[in-house]
Design a protein around this motif. Structure first.
Motif, PDB file in Angstrom:
ATOM      1  N   ILE A 375       0.817  -1.215   0.000  1.00 58.62           N
ATOM      2  CA  ILE A 375       0.000   0.000   0.000  1.00 58.62           C
ATOM      3  C   ILE A 375       0.855   1.272   0.000  1.00 58.62           C
ATOM      4  O   ILE A 375       0.317   2.375   0.075  1.00 58.62           O
ATOM      5  N   LEU A 376       2.178   1.128  -0.095  1.00 60.04           N
ATOM      6  CA  LEU A 376       3.060   2.284  -0.009  1.00 60.04           C
ATOM      7  C   LEU A 376       3.766   2.541  -1.332  1.00 60.04           C
ATOM      8  O   LEU A 376       4.053   1.624  -2.110  1.00 60.04           O
ATOM      9  N   ASP A 378       7.212   4.256  -3.367  1.00 57.68           N
ATOM     10  CA  ASP A 378       8.642   4.053  -3.165  1.00 57.68           C
ATOM     11  C   ASP A 378       9.206   4.964  -2.081  1.00 57.68           C
ATOM     12  O   ASP A 378      10.232   4.644  -1.466  1.00 57.68           O
ATOM     13  N   ASP A 379       8.557   6.124  -1.874  1.00 60.48           N
ATOM     14  CA  ASP A 379       9.020   7.035  -0.824  1.00 60.48           C
ATOM     15  C   ASP A 379       8.327   6.761   0.508  1.00 60.48           C
ATOM     16  O   ASP A 379       8.369   7.586   1.420  1.00 60.48           O
ATOM     17  N   PHE A 380       7.649   5.599   0.610  1.00 59.46           N
ATOM     18  CA  PHE A 380       6.987   5.130   1.834  1.00 59.46           C
ATOM     19  C   PHE A 380       5.765   5.969   2.210  1.00 59.46           C
ATOM     20  O   PHE A 380       5.328   5.948   3.358  1.00 59.46           O
ATOM     21  N   SER A 381       5.196   6.690   1.275  1.00 60.93           N
ATOM     22  CA  SER A 381       3.929   7.387   1.500  1.00 60.93           C
ATOM     23  C   SER A 381       2.786   6.498   1.022  1.00 60.93           C
ATOM     24  O   SER A 381       2.983   5.541   0.262  1.00 60.93           O
ATOM     25  N   LEU A 382       1.575   6.801   1.455  1.00 67.07           N
ATOM     26  CA  LEU A 382       0.408   5.972   1.142  1.00 67.07           C
ATOM     27  C   LEU A 382       0.009   6.119  -0.317  1.00 67.07           C
ATOM     28  O   LEU A 382      -0.077   7.226  -0.856  1.00 67.07           O
ATOM     29  N   ASN A 383      -0.283   4.990  -0.975  1.00 67.20           N
ATOM     30  CA  ASN A 383      -0.802   4.955  -2.343  1.00 67.20           C
ATOM     31  C   ASN A 383      -2.259   4.518  -2.276  1.00 67.20           C
ATOM     32  O   ASN A 383      -2.559   3.365  -1.961  1.00 67.20           O
ATOM     33  N   LEU A 384      -3.185   5.442  -2.541  1.00 66.94           N
ATOM     34  CA  LEU A 384      -4.611   5.159  -2.385  1.00 66.94           C
ATOM     35  C   LEU A 384      -5.093   4.092  -3.359  1.00 66.94           C
ATOM     36  O   LEU A 384      -5.980   3.295  -3.027  1.00 66.94           O
ATOM     37  N   GLU A 385      -4.526   4.052  -4.561  1.00 63.45           N
ATOM     38  CA  GLU A 385      -4.938   3.035  -5.534  1.00 63.45           C
ATOM     39  C   GLU A 385      -4.543   1.639  -5.058  1.00 63.45           C
ATOM     40  O   GLU A 385      -5.321   0.684  -5.166  1.00 63.45           O
ATOM     41  N   LYS A 386      -3.349   1.510  -4.530  1.00 63.20           N
ATOM     42  CA  LYS A 386      -2.920   0.221  -3.992  1.00 63.20           C
ATOM     43  C   LYS A 386      -3.747  -0.162  -2.765  1.00 63.20           C
ATOM     44  O   LYS A 386      -4.029  -1.345  -2.538  1.00 63.20           O
ATOM     45  N   LEU A 387      -4.137   0.842  -1.981  1.00 64.44           N
ATOM     46  CA  LEU A 387      -4.952   0.564  -0.800  1.00 64.44           C
ATOM     47  C   LEU A 387      -6.304  -0.010  -1.193  1.00 64.44           C
ATOM     48  O   LEU A 387      -6.838  -0.891  -0.497  1.00 64.44           O
ATOM     49  N   GLU A 388      -6.879   0.480  -2.301  1.00 62.66           N
ATOM     50  CA  GLU A 388      -8.168  -0.053  -2.771  1.00 62.66           C
ATOM     51  C   GLU A 388      -8.068  -1.542  -3.067  1.00 62.66           C
ATOM     52  O   GLU A 388      -8.997  -2.310  -2.803  1.00 62.66           O
ATOM     53  N   VAL A 389      -6.929  -1.965  -3.580  1.00 64.00           N
ATOM     54  CA  VAL A 389      -6.741  -3.381  -3.916  1.00 64.00           C
ATOM     55  C   VAL A 389      -6.475  -4.209  -2.662  1.00 64.00           C
ATOM     56  O   VAL A 389      -7.067  -5.272  -2.462  1.00 64.00           O
ATOM     57  N   GLN A 390      -5.604  -3.719  -1.799  1.00 64.99           N
ATOM     58  CA  GLN A 390      -5.192  -4.477  -0.625  1.00 64.99           C
ATOM     59  C   GLN A 390      -6.245  -4.456   0.473  1.00 64.99           C
ATOM     60  O   GLN A 390      -6.417  -5.432   1.199  1.00 64.99           O
ATOM     61  N   GLY A 391      -6.965  -3.339   0.622  1.00 66.63           N
ATOM     62  CA  GLY A 391      -7.933  -3.211   1.703  1.00 66.63           C
ATOM     63  C   GLY A 391      -7.277  -2.746   2.992  1.00 66.63           C
ATOM     64  O   GLY A 391      -6.056  -2.626   3.091  1.00 66.63           O
ATOM     65  N   LEU A 392      -8.097  -2.501   4.003  1.00 64.62           N
ATOM     66  CA  LEU A 392      -7.622  -2.001   5.290  1.00 64.62           C
ATOM     67  C   LEU A 392      -7.299  -3.154   6.238  1.00 64.62           C
ATOM     68  O   LEU A 392      -7.888  -4.230   6.137  1.00 64.62           O
ATOM     69  N   PRO A 393      -6.386  -2.925   7.171  1.00 66.06           N
ATOM     70  CA  PRO A 393      -6.155  -3.946   8.207  1.00 66.06           C
ATOM     71  C   PRO A 393      -7.353  -4.033   9.135  1.00 66.06           C
ATOM     72  O   PRO A 393      -8.162  -3.107   9.227  1.00 66.06           O
ATOM     73  N   TRP A 394      -7.464  -5.142   9.823  1.00 67.35           N
ATOM     74  CA  TRP A 394      -8.603  -5.389  10.716  1.00 67.35           C
ATOM     75  C   TRP A 394      -8.073  -5.744  12.095  1.00 67.35           C
ATOM     76  O   TRP A 394      -7.487  -6.798  12.296  1.00 67.35           O
ATOM     77  N   PHE A 395      -8.284  -4.854  13.047  1.00 67.02           N
ATOM     78  CA  PHE A 395      -7.759  -5.070  14.386  1.00 67.02           C
ATOM     79  C   PHE A 395      -8.786  -5.800  15.249  1.00 67.02           C
ATOM     80  O   PHE A 395      -9.991  -5.594  15.113  1.00 67.02           O
ATOM     81  N   SER A 396      -8.285  -6.633  16.144  1.00 67.36           N
ATOM     82  CA  SER A 396      -9.169  -7.400  17.017  1.00 67.36           C
ATOM     83  C   SER A 396      -9.878  -6.484  18.000  1.00 67.36           C
ATOM     84  O   SER A 396      -9.475  -5.344  18.251  1.00 67.36           O
ATOM     85  N   ALA A 397     -10.962  -6.981  18.580  1.00 63.08           N
ATOM     86  CA  ALA A 397     -11.730  -6.202  19.545  1.00 63.08           C
ATOM     87  C   ALA A 397     -10.894  -5.878  20.775  1.00 63.08           C
ATOM     88  O   ALA A 397     -10.996  -4.781  21.337  1.00 63.08           O
ATOM     89  N   SER A 398     -10.038  -6.827  21.212  1.00 65.99           N
ATOM     90  CA  SER A 398      -9.204  -6.569  22.389  1.00 65.99           C
ATOM     91  C   SER A 398      -8.238  -5.425  22.124  1.00 65.99           C
ATOM     92  O   SER A 398      -8.004  -4.565  22.984  1.00 65.99           O
ATOM     93  N   TYR A 399      -7.672  -5.399  20.923  1.00 62.17           N
ATOM     94  CA  TYR A 399      -6.767  -4.309  20.544  1.00 62.17           C
ATOM     95  C   TYR A 399      -7.516  -2.978  20.537  1.00 62.17           C
ATOM     96  O   TYR A 399      -7.015  -1.954  21.026  1.00 62.17           O
ATOM     97  N   THR A 400      -8.722  -2.987  19.998  1.00 66.60           N
ATOM     98  CA  THR A 400      -9.514  -1.757  19.915  1.00 66.60           C
ATOM     99  C   THR A 400      -9.886  -1.247  21.301  1.00 66.60           C
ATOM    100  O   THR A 400      -9.802  -0.047  21.587  1.00 66.60           O
ATOM    101  N   ILE A 401     -10.293  -2.157  22.182  1.00 64.74           N
ATOM    102  CA  ILE A 401     -10.641  -1.758  23.552  1.00 64.74           C
ATOM    103  C   ILE A 401      -9.423  -1.167  24.252  1.00 64.74           C
ATOM    104  O   ILE A 401      -9.517  -0.178  24.999  1.00 64.74           O
ATOM    105  N   THR A 402      -8.250  -1.746  24.005  1.00 62.37           N
ATOM    106  CA  THR A 402      -7.023  -1.227  24.599  1.00 62.37           C
ATOM    107  C   THR A 402      -6.761   0.201  24.149  1.00 62.37           C
ATOM    108  O   THR A 402      -6.421   1.077  24.963  1.00 62.37           O
ATOM    109  N   LYS A 403      -6.932   0.467  22.861  1.00 63.00           N
ATOM    110  CA  LYS A 403      -6.703   1.811  22.338  1.00 63.00           C
ATOM    111  C   LYS A 403      -7.739   2.795  22.867  1.00 63.00           C
ATOM    112  O   LYS A 403      -7.421   3.955  23.142  1.00 63.00           O
ATOM    113  N   ILE A 404      -8.969   2.345  23.026  1.00 60.63           N
ATOM    114  CA  ILE A 404     -10.004   3.212  23.604  1.00 60.63           C
ATOM    115  C   ILE A 404      -9.635   3.579  25.037  1.00 60.63           C
ATOM    116  O   ILE A 404      -9.747   4.739  25.457  1.00 60.63           O
TER     117      ILE A 404
END
Length: 733
Positions: A375-376, A378-404
């Motif tokens: 999804i990045l 060559d300069d390590f910035s986000l590529n939106l077109e590649k993101l559309e193909v790869q999709g977003l990461p999915w964090f577990s509920a425990s991880y989300t509760i921890t961040k909250i």
């Protein structure tokens, strides 16, 4: 709560040397009145300052009690400090600690080179050098009383020269700076290696920023009496045992008490750690249902404990009760989320069944490892077109509760600090500007040359980086004050990432460096305030404390990364090497640096995480209002930031909570309330012995048989060392 610290613990034995009449008059303060029962150097059981009108031991209630009754005010400014022994041991133990600390960053075992371990090592080595180095103070190899030989060996190995100066420098080197994680992540996940000179100056800059900030704020973060730093007390207690009044009868009793506990716990810890792991966690439910995965999920946990009862004997009671309340909420939240027939709970079950539930790299929605390179640019910035193909990461509920919970805690920290300690800090700030701080330890320190303000200012200004630096400058007083009073450290790393994501969106590398200067500078500053307070308690000249700050070894990280690259980037790692710490740091950089808008904006899947900061601002208010109406109900002891931060406490391995809770009640309630004299003399001495013996055992075990030396030697299986989980719970895969 702003004027008394009712829940603060006390040091073990009493102050071993007290003010004489001249010292008492020199303090020139009506706030601290001393009724001295003996001359300096003599220890007595009963002193007027410890007794009430009925002749009974007074409880330790306020910070003033703690400062004047439980820590020695005696000092001898004539003792030599700048000696060969100081520099030789400080540099040697710093190199030793830096190498081990960096190696342990890439180990699966949680092993730390602790202050107590370094304290014992420096004492032993210092006494050896006292005997073998020629000098005017050496009876065996006595030399002329010249400046050179006084530098080499002026006499007995003293506390200021030995324990404090060496310990500050050596301990600072064992804690890896955040910059090391960034350089390792650059190398492992981005194929980028910064120029060594740039890397070293970046490392120096992130640490010096924090040191400079702490030094400039020392008038209200270090000098005042209310800045207690409870976790320093075991260390201060060991100073007394190792150096003060060795010929006194009562002191000899305390020395024997300390070493008996130290050796006893060192021997005992081998049994549950190696020979009979069943004793690390005993589960009646698992013994009854050894093949039930549900019993394991609910009542198991000894297999990955890694926890300890550290802090149970010195952390304030309110801090620990707030911690356990937060953990209880965490249990209910995790259990409820898992059991709910919602979509997110279903996703959690799928991730739990996959191998990536406890992975430190972000998973995809179906539990596979998320490939950030897809999804990045060559300069390590986000590529939106590649993101559309790869999709977003999915964090577990425990991880989300921890961040909250982390976000709630940050908001609650700001309000809690303003309501309960704001006036206290403001008065200390004005007092510091006037130069009329009346803390008795601070008054004793006036005999030494102070570090000029411009030394710290130059250290800070040289490395100033705008908003990130401003973040550290704003939140260091908040964090360090709560740390000093409550022994609680609010988390600001995620908040720094959020701020960096808003200012520099779509760039994970930039987010890592922003976090470095915003968060790591705050942590280095907090560490510096603790060291300055240690110097004030032990009467170490301020310029020695300033000089003894040490830095980590960049070369060690480069060697490990280049040698074990494939292992460090794998999910599982080995029993010898693991890249979990760097992986976790990089995952957060991707989530916030590259995908903050997609993941955390309002209305997105995890938008509740940053919104929780606003919610957290209001959490302490009800307890403050209740305290105003019901002042005797102890609502002022409810530490809402800690409760919030512990909501995600169990997202990792299960710690030894129950043992810690029982020890806390035994020490901070039972002993303190019903056995005040014993608490005053021995509680913190016991803490130092138990923690010190355990940490030395862990260090020896790790290198002897635990794999830290490169080879693991397992003890043969038997009834108390079963195959699988040590608590006989069914092993889950």
């Amino acid at each position: 709560m702003a004027t008394t610290i009712e829940v603060l613990p006390a040091v073990g034995p009493p102050a071993l040397e007290y003010l004489d009449e001249k010292d008492e008059k020199a303090s020139d303060t009506k706030e601290h009145v001393f009724n001295v029962d003996s001359d300096i150097g003599e220890v007595c059981d009963d002193r007027a300052i410890d007794l009430d009108a009925d002749g009974k031991e007074k409880p330790i209630v306020t910070a003033e009690d703690w400062s004047t009754r439980l820590i020695s005010l005696h000092d001898d400014p004539t003792l030599p400090v700048w000696t060969f022994r100081l520099w030789f041991l400080a540099l040697g133990l710093s190199a030793f600690g830096a190498v081990l600390g960096e190696i342990f960053t890439f180990r699966p075992q949680t092993v730390y080179v602790s202050q107590l371990f370094l304290q014992i090592a420096s004492f032993g080595l210092g006494k050896i050098l006292e005997e073998v180095i020629p000098g005017p103070g050496n009876k065996r190899f006595k030399m002329t009383d010249s400046a050179f030989w006084r530098f080499m060996n002026p006499g007995p190995f003293n506390m200021q020269q030995g324990e404090v100066g060496i310990l500050i420098m050596a301990a600072a080197s064992t804690h890896g700076a955040l910059a090391i994680n960034i350089f390792a992540a650059d190398d492992l996940f981005y194929g980028f290696t910064p120029n060594p000179a740039i890397a070293i100056f970046t490392l120096l800059g992130s640490q010096l920023l924090g040191y400079g900030l702490a030094g400039m704020m020392r008038s209200f973060l270090v000098y005042p009496t209310y800045c207690v730093f409870p976790n320093l007390i075991p260390t201060i207690q060991m100073f007394d045992v190792l150096f003060r009044n060795q010929d006194n009868v009562l002191q000899r009793k305390r020395i024997k008490f300390f070493w008996a506990l130290f050796v006893g716990i060192f021997i005992w810890e081998w049994i549950p750690e190696y020979f009979a792991p069943v004793f690390t966690g005993f589960s009646i439910f698992c013994l009854a249902r050894q093949n039930s995965p549900w019993v394991t999920r609910i009542f198991g946990g000894a297999a990955g404990s890694g926890g300890s009862a550290y802090g149970a004997l010195f952390q304030p009671l309110s801090t620990q009760l707030s911690l356990f309340t937060g953990v209880l909420i965490c249990i209910l939240a995790f259990t409820g989320t898992y059991a709910t027939n919602s979509e997110i709970a279903g996703e959690v079950r799928e991730i739990i069944r996959s191998s990536n539930f406890f992975s430190n790299q972000p998973p995809t929605r179906d539990g596979r490892r998320y490939n950030q390179t897809l999804i990045l640019n060559d300069d390590f910035s986000l590529n939106l077109e590649k993101l559309e193909v790869q999709g977003l990461p999915w964090f577990s509920a425990s991880y989300t509760i921890t961040k909250i919970g982390t976000s709630l805690s940050f908001g609650a920290t700001l309000t809690h600090m303003a309501l309960w300690n704001g006036k206290q800090v403001w008065e200390a700030l004005k007092s510091g500007q006037r130069g009329d701080c009346q803390d008795p330890h601070y008054l004793k320190m006036k005999v030494y040359k102070e570090v000029p303000f411009w030394w710290y200012g130059a250290m800070f200004v040289t490395w100033g980086f705008f908003i990130a630096v401003g973040f550290a400058a704003i939140f260091l007083p908040v964090i360090s004050t709560l740390y000093a009073i409550l022994c609680y450290v609010p988390g600001t790393e995620d908040i720094a990432r959020m701020l960096g994501a808003g200012l520099i969106p779509g760039k994970p590398q930039a987010n890592m460096y922003f976090t470095l200067y915003a968060y790591n500078s705050t942590e280095q500053g907090r560490s510096m305030t603790r060291d300055l307070k240690m110097g004030q308690y032990t009467k170490l000249p301020p310029r020695v404390t300033f000089t003894m700050q040490s830095l980590i070894n960049y070369v060690i990280m480069k060697t490990i990364v280049s040698t074990h690259r494939e292992i460090l980037t794998s999910v599982q790692g080995t029993n010898t090497w693991s890249g979990a710490t760097v992986q976790s740091f990089n995952s957060d950089a991707i989530a916030w640096g590259a995908l903050a808008k997609q993941l955390y904006s309002p209305g997105s899947t995890y938008g509740i995480v940053p919104l929780s900061i606003i919610i957290g601002l209001f959490v302490p208010i009800p307890f403050y209002v209740l305290h105003r109406y019901f002042p005797k109900a102890h609502f002022d002891s409810v530490i809402t930031p800690m409760i919030c931060s512990e909501i995600g406490y169990l997202s990792g391995t299960f710690p030894s909570l129950f043992c810690t809770f029982l020890l806390c009640l035994f020490s901070q309630y039972y002993l303190r309330k019903y056995h005040g004299r014993w608490f005053r003399k021995y509680n913190f001495l016991m803490s130092a012995a138990l923690d010190g013996g355990t940490e030395v055992m862990t260090f020896v075990y790790s290198f002897a048989v635990g794999g830290a030396g490169g080879k693991t030697i397992n003890f043969p299986n038997w009834a108390l060392n079963p195959v699988g989980n040590p608590d006989y719970c069914k092993r889950l895969t």
